[in-house]
Structure formats: structure tokens, C-alpha cells
Design a protein around this motif. Structure first.
Motif, PDB file in Angstrom:
ATOM      1  N   THR A   8    -100.858 -88.641 -46.610  1.00  0.00           N
ATOM      2  CA  THR A   8    -101.562 -87.680 -45.773  1.00  0.00           C
ATOM      3  C   THR A   8    -103.064 -87.920 -45.816  1.00  0.00           C
ATOM      4  N   SER A  28    -103.813 -90.982 -43.729  1.00  0.00           N
ATOM      5  CA  SER A  28    -103.634 -90.716 -42.307  1.00  0.00           C
ATOM      6  C   SER A  28    -104.760 -89.852 -41.764  1.00  0.00           C
ATOM      7  N   LEU A  29    -105.191 -88.871 -42.535  1.00  0.00           N
ATOM      8  CA  LEU A  29    -106.275 -87.989 -42.098  1.00  0.00           C
ATOM      9  C   LEU A  29    -107.539 -88.806 -41.838  1.00  0.00           C
ATOM     10  N   GLY A  85     -97.932 -84.152 -39.006  1.00  0.00           N
ATOM     11  CA  GLY A  85     -99.110 -84.918 -38.624  1.00  0.00           C
ATOM     12  C   GLY A  85     -98.752 -86.300 -38.124  1.00  0.00           C
ATOM     13  N   SER A  95     -96.901 -83.555 -43.890  1.00  0.00           N
ATOM     14  CA  SER A  95     -97.197 -84.958 -43.643  1.00  0.00           C
ATOM     15  C   SER A  95     -96.433 -85.482 -42.437  1.00  0.00           C
ATOM     16  N   TYR A 149    -102.817 -82.174 -40.983  1.00  0.00           N
ATOM     17  CA  TYR A 149    -103.085 -82.942 -42.199  1.00  0.00           C
ATOM     18  C   TYR A 149    -103.987 -82.152 -43.161  1.00  0.00           C
TER      19      TYR A 149
END
Length: 378
Positions: free
Chosen positions: A346, A349-350, A280, A277, A326
Motif C-alpha cells: 500500500t 502504491s500510494l 486502491g 489495499s 490507500y
């Protein structure tokens, strides 16, 4: 809550033997003709918990154990605390002190937990519950932001040659984390490297829980992430300085990434997910800084267009790398069944980075990051 206030709460909530109401009571005005009178009361003990006052130590211990098993930590702390405070000779007192501390810890009542654990702790010589309580004391002090006190306890434990490697490395790693939180980055790096070296030197690494070396590598990554964040990109300083700072910032990113990758390779599920995490997030952060940075002031209009075109290519590479990391992190988390705040972050964020890449693509091919760029750097 301060220590003094904590003791005040204990005095009210648990009761203190000796709170008495002796002496003169409020007196009515005496008549002019009669003598003054004084009323005396017998001493009383205030316990403030009449329900538990009826229970003996065995009943209190059973009640606390049952409540803890049911995740009713308020009740568990109440029962175990009552036993510890009012049954000093009970065979269950030490266990009750520890369990009361655990119950308060689950409730994030750090001051109360510290009080319970500190009565048991012996970082210099303790074994069993005295040693476990010492680690818990350091943990509660960490949450109370008493980093120096926590470091002192952990340093004492880490120096003990009579303890197995697992416990010494655990203490060393936690010491490094506390030093980092206290802003002592050089000390933290030295401590974490020493913990890693101790682990690497072991002939049988199964002696040590993989949680601790993975944590040590993760926080080494955090050290370099902090160095990375301290490098500011300022186009006002000119193109050459901007290029220099950007290259240095990228080097620090790769160094942080290298330690995060080592954390992943140790194989602990929690720290592997956390490290993925963070990798990324680093690429995502560098992307955000580059997008928001204006062109250097000495460039003319035509040069600024070329600058933006080249910057855009680099930005798309960063987005692609971030997506790749990610996705691999989530695959690892799903494979090992890991659930944590890092996993949730994560996923969010992805989705965000994919949306950014899609918006930026405009039909151009997205360059794939070379595999070599994901290798660790130190």
C-alpha cells in the motif's frame, strides 16, 4: 516433493529398523586349489542420527520444546520427529507429532508437515489436537495445491453439529477459499455466503473470531475482482460496446469494493489492511487500462480529442479515489499496529499513484470523489 519421495527421504534421514546387511559379502576370486569362502555379518539397525539415538523421550521432548521456543524449527522438527518415530509408547508422542508438523509448517515443508498432522487428524469425530490437526492437514494440502483433498476435510468439519460455531465457520470459510483457488467460483461464492449468513445469524457474534467473517467478506471481494478482471476493454469493438463494457467493469469494481468495505467493518486488522489495499489497487488498475486504451476507431480526429479530454477527467477521479483509499488504509494499519505485505504494498502504491496524479495535474483542480461512491454495492 511427492509422497513416495518423501518416504524415501525419511528412510535415509531418520533411519528404518530392519535395513540390514546380511547375506553374502563381496567375495575374492577363489584360488584354483582352495575352496570358496562366504563371509556372514550380523544384522544391524541404521539410525543415521547417532546424537539423538542416545536421548530418551523426555530428553527429546525437552530438546524439541527448547528449539521451538528459540525459533530453531529445523532442530525442533528433528527432536520431535525422532520422538514420534522411535518412541511409540511415549506420553509425549501425540504432542510431538503435532509440534513436528508445526515446525515443518514454519519451514514451509508442507509435505513433511502433512505427514505429521495426518497421523493425528480426525475431521469426522476428532476433538482437541485431532481437530486442530485436521485443520492443519487442510492447510498443508492447500499449500500443496491438493484443493479437492482440502475441501473434503473442511466440508466434513463444517457439517459437524457437535462443534461450536467458531470452528464450523472457520472450516466453511477455508473451504470457500480452497474452492476459489481450485477455480470453482460458483461453489466458492455459495460457501462463503453460507459462512457469512451463519455469522450474521448469531445472537452473540463474540462467539466467533472476527478473523473468519472478515476473511469471508475479503474473498467475496476477490470473487468480484476476478469477474472484473475478466471484462476486457476493446476499443476495436466500437464506442457503444466500449462504453457498455466500461460501465459493467465499473459495476463489478463497486461490487468488489462493497465486500472489501464489509471486511474492513468487521474490524480485524489483518483483513482490514488487505481489503483497503485491494480497493486502491482496483482503482489503480482501471486507471492503467483506461490510459493504455486507444480511442474507438470510428471517431475522427476532433472527436478523439474530446474523447481523450473526457477520459482524462475520469482518470483523475480514479487516481484521487485510489489515493484516498490507500491513505485511509495506512491510517488504519498504523492505528492498530498492523504489519504485513499488504501494508508495504500500500505504501509503494500510494507513492506511485501520487506521482501519477502530480504528473497529470498540469494546474487543473483535482475533483474529490463523492462520499456516496465509497458506499458498498452488491
Amino acid at each position: 516433493m511427492s509422497v513416495s519421495r518423501w518416504w524415501w527421504v525419511v528412510a535415509l534421514g531418520l533411519g528404518v529398523t530392519g535395513c540390514r546387511t546380511t547375506g553374502s559379502a563381496a567375495r575374492p576370486e577363489a584360488s584354483e586349489s582352495g575352496p570358496k569362502q562366504e563371509l556372514q555379518f550380523d544384522a544391524v539397525t541404521v539410525t543415521a542420527d547417532l546424537e539423538l539415538d542416545k536421548l530418551n523421550d523426555e530428553e527429546l521432548f525437552a530438546g524439541g520444546t527448547s528449539a521451538f521456543a528459540a525459533n530453531d524449527f529445523k532442530q525442533a522438527a528433528r527432536y520431535f520427529g525422532r520422538l514420534a518415530d522411535f518412541h511409540p509408547n511415549s506420553q509425549h508422542r501425540r504432542s510431538s507429532l503435532y509440534n513436528a508438523g508445526l515446525a515443518h509448517q514454519r519451514l514451509k515443508e508442507w509435505e513433511e508437515a502433512w505427514h505429521r498432522f495426518s497421523e493425528l487428524a480426525d475431521p469426522a469425530k476428532g476433538q482437541g489436537d485431532a481437530l486442530d490437526a485436521s485443520f492443519r492437514v487442510a492447510e498443508t494440502q492447500y499449500h500443496l495445491e491438493r484443493y479437492d483433498e482440502a475441501i473434503a476435510v473442511l466440508t466434513t468439519i463444517a457439517a459437524r453439529e457437535d462443534l461450536p460455531a467458531n470452528r464450523r465457520i472457520e472450516a466453511r470459510v477455508q473451504q470457500g477459499v480452497c474452492e476459489l483457488e481450485a477455480g470453482r467460483t460458483d461453489a466458492a461464492e455459495a460457501t462463503l455466503r453460507k459462512a457469512i449468513s451463519s455469522y450474521e445469524a448469531l445472537a452473540d457474534k463474540d462467539e466467533v473470531d472476527d478473523y473468519f467473517p472478515a476473511q469471508a467478506h475479503f474473498f467475496m471481494g476477490e470473487l468480484y475482482r476476478l469477474h472484473y478482471e475478466n471484462v476486457k476493454l476493446d476499443p476495436a469493438k466500437g464506442a457503444d460496446k466500449l462504453a457498455e463494457d466500461l460501465n459493467y467493469k465499473a459495476e463489478l469494481l463497486l461490487s468488489a469494493q462493497g465486500h472489501y468495505l464489509r471486511s474492513i467493518r468487521v474490524g480485524n486488522g489483518y483483513w482490514a489492511t488487505a481489503a483497503g489495499s485491494q480497493i486502491g489497487a482496483l482503482y489503480e488498475d482501471l486507471y492503467a487500462q483506461m490510459v493504455s486504451s486507444p480511442a474507438p476507431s470510428e471517431l475522427n480526429a476532433e472527436e478523439s480529442v474530446v474523447y481523450r479530454q473526457e477520459l482524462r477527467k475520469k482518470i483523475r477521479v480514479l487516481l484521487t479515489k485510489s489515493i484516498n483509499i490507500y491513505e485511509r488504509t495506512l491510517e488504519t494499519a498504523e492505528r492498530i499496529g498492523s504489519q504485513s505485505a499488504f501494508v508495504d504494498r500500500t505504501r509503494e502504491s500510494l507513492a506511485k499513484v501520487k506521482a501519477l496524479l502530480l504528473a497529470d495535474a498540469e494546474g487543473e483542480p483535482v475533483p474529490a470523489p463523492p462520499a456516496s461512491e465509497l458506499e458498498p454495492h452488491t
